[in-house]
Design an enzyme around this catalytic site. Structure first.
Site, PDB file in Angstrom:
ATOM      1  CG  ASN A  94      -0.391  -0.069   2.745  1.00  0.00           C
ATOM      2  OD1 ASN A  94       0.461   1.225   2.596  1.00  0.00           O
ATOM      3  ND2 ASN A  94      -0.201  -1.160   3.157  1.00  0.00           N
ATOM      4  CE  LYS A 100       8.937 -11.837 -14.103  1.00  0.00           C
ATOM      5  NZ  LYS A 100       8.949 -12.043 -15.685  1.00  0.00           N
TER       6      LYS A 100
END
Ligand code: CTP
Length: 412
Positions: A222, A301
């Site tokens: 955030n 990934k």
């Protein structure tokens, strides 16, 4: 209170004018010494006007009595270099005194504060970093630069610290300076002269954003900058508390005098608090903890071609879980509410069994993530609600610790 401000040849020199003006307003006696290079950027007349005192540049200026550098070095309670170039930092580290400012700094026994401001590459240069490390070891305090847009047209670390941070650092240095009347008239934080009412207490402040990994290279997080937590930790230290800052991802450096525990995920933050829990008197939970985490973390990934549907699980409510076993500890939380801040704050105070909640709306203009200011409501356990108008995060921190100090003092 007598403060000497040294201004050197960084483009941020103009910001020193604001510092001088704020210090004067607080009643301090301010003298400005400029380097030759600084005078290329801002005229001495600006500082003469703002400080009400003659601005000094030359080592051989006419000066009654003692040599000019000795008089200036002994006549001030704090010497602050704002902004400080790589050059002045290097000169002080090497003991070079080839102009008035470097000679004053080498001759003074007063606390010296250095606020670097320069290009990111210069700041990261090994020589500069080694000089900074050397000076820190010798007891010179740094007001760390911030990350942001730099005058040279790049984004990075090297921007002069904010006005509030600089004034707070000067206030801190002045309040600890070993001189009579050191705390008479210093700028923000306004309560710099306040007593050490948290001496003997241990405070844990959490701050910044937690992050939750999706795979081994990506995460969700955030926008928290950690500025509120940095301000809270600074004020807690100044008021005498043993202070631990459990820091998630923060865009600002932690203040001096704080034990910093770096964490990334919510689970790590919870563990770090647990490690400090036993002898802690108060937890101030300013961290923006991610409420959700990917249910599973992929190895390596994730591939774009495979597409992705994310399944999120709720994270633990850290504050609530510690509150349940708080005993005599004081629990302070923030309530981030985009509407009905008081109602939402009261609900969180009850649900999490807190002693104080700071309810704020991060979308309110002039406040929130990345801002130096905040506004909102202090909601107390006994139902009192105190509105906090727009103010610096340092001033808000003072209010929070006023409440903490009186709560802890009233505990049997
Ligand atoms: N908090 C926490 N653990 C979480 C989420 C929040 O300890 N997983 C803390 C925050 O640091 C803050 C307080 O709880 O001090 C309230 O955070 P906020 O985000 O306003 O509320 P939430 O509890 O997450 O509830 P909601 O998001 O539903 O408003």
């Amino acid at each position: 209170m007598r403060i000497l401000i040294g201004v050197t040849g960084s483009i941020a020199a103009y910001k020193a004018a604001e510092v001088v003006s704020a210090l004067k307003k607080s009643g301090a006696e301010v003298t400005v010494v400029m380097t030759e290079h600084a005078t290329e950027l801002v005229g001495p007349a600006t500082f003469r006007g703002l400080s009400g005192n003659e601005v000094r540049v030359g080592l051989f200026e006419r000066w009654p009595g003692k040599p000019i550098h000795i008089d200036l070095a002994t006549g001030h309670d704090v010497v602050a270099i704002i902004p400080a170039t790589a050059n002045i930092i290097g000169k002080i580290a090497c003991g070079i005194c080839d102009d008035l400012l470097s000679t004053v700094v080498l001759s003074t026994r007063s606390p010296v504060l250095v606020a670097p401001a320069m290009n990111e590459a210069m700041y990261g240069n090994v020589a500069v970093q080694e000089n900074i490390a050397t000076l820190k070891e010798r007891g010179i305090s740094f007001i760390e630069p911030e990350t942001g847009w730099l005058a040279c047209g790049v984004e990075g670390i090297g921007r002069l610290a904010s006005l509030d941070t600089i004034l707070a650092a000067i206030g801190d240095a002045a309040s600890t300076a070993d001189v009579a009347g050191a705390s008479d008239a210093v700028a923000a934080p306004k309560a710099a002269a306040a007593s050490k009412d948290l001496a003997g207490r241990k405070v844990v402040v959490t701050g910044g954003a937690t992050l939750e990994p999706l795979d081994e290279v990506r995460f969700i997080s955030n926008r928290s900058s950690g500025k509120m937590a940095a301000a809270l930790a600074r004020v807690a230290v100044r008021r005498g508390a043993e202070t631990v800052l459990v820091a998630g991802v923060m865009a600002v450096p932690p203040p001096p005098g704080v034990k910093v525990v770096r964490v990334e995920t919510g689970a790590e933050m919870k563990q770090a608090i647990q490690d400090e829990w036993e002898d802690t008197d108060c937890i101030v939970m300013a961290a923006a903890v991610c409420d959700f985490r990917p249910e599973r973390v992929a190895k390596g990934k994730l591939k774009r071609r495979d597409g992705l549907v994310l399944k999120l699980a709720s994270t633990d409510d850290i504050l609530g879980s510690f509150s349940r076993k708080k005993n005599k500890r004081m629990m302070v939380g923030f309530a981030l509410e985009t509407e009905n801040a008081v109602e939402g704050g009261k609900r969180k105070l009850d649900e999490k069994d807190l002693d104080l909640v700071i309810a704020n709306n991060p979308l309110r203009e002039g406040t929130g993530f990345g801002s130096d200011k905040n506004a909102g409501y202090l909601i107390y356990r006994d139902g009192r609600v105190e509105e906090m108008p727009l103010m610096s995060k340092l001033d808000l921190s003072e209010k929070v610790f006023d409440a903490v100090a009186s709560h802890l003092a009233a505990m049997p």
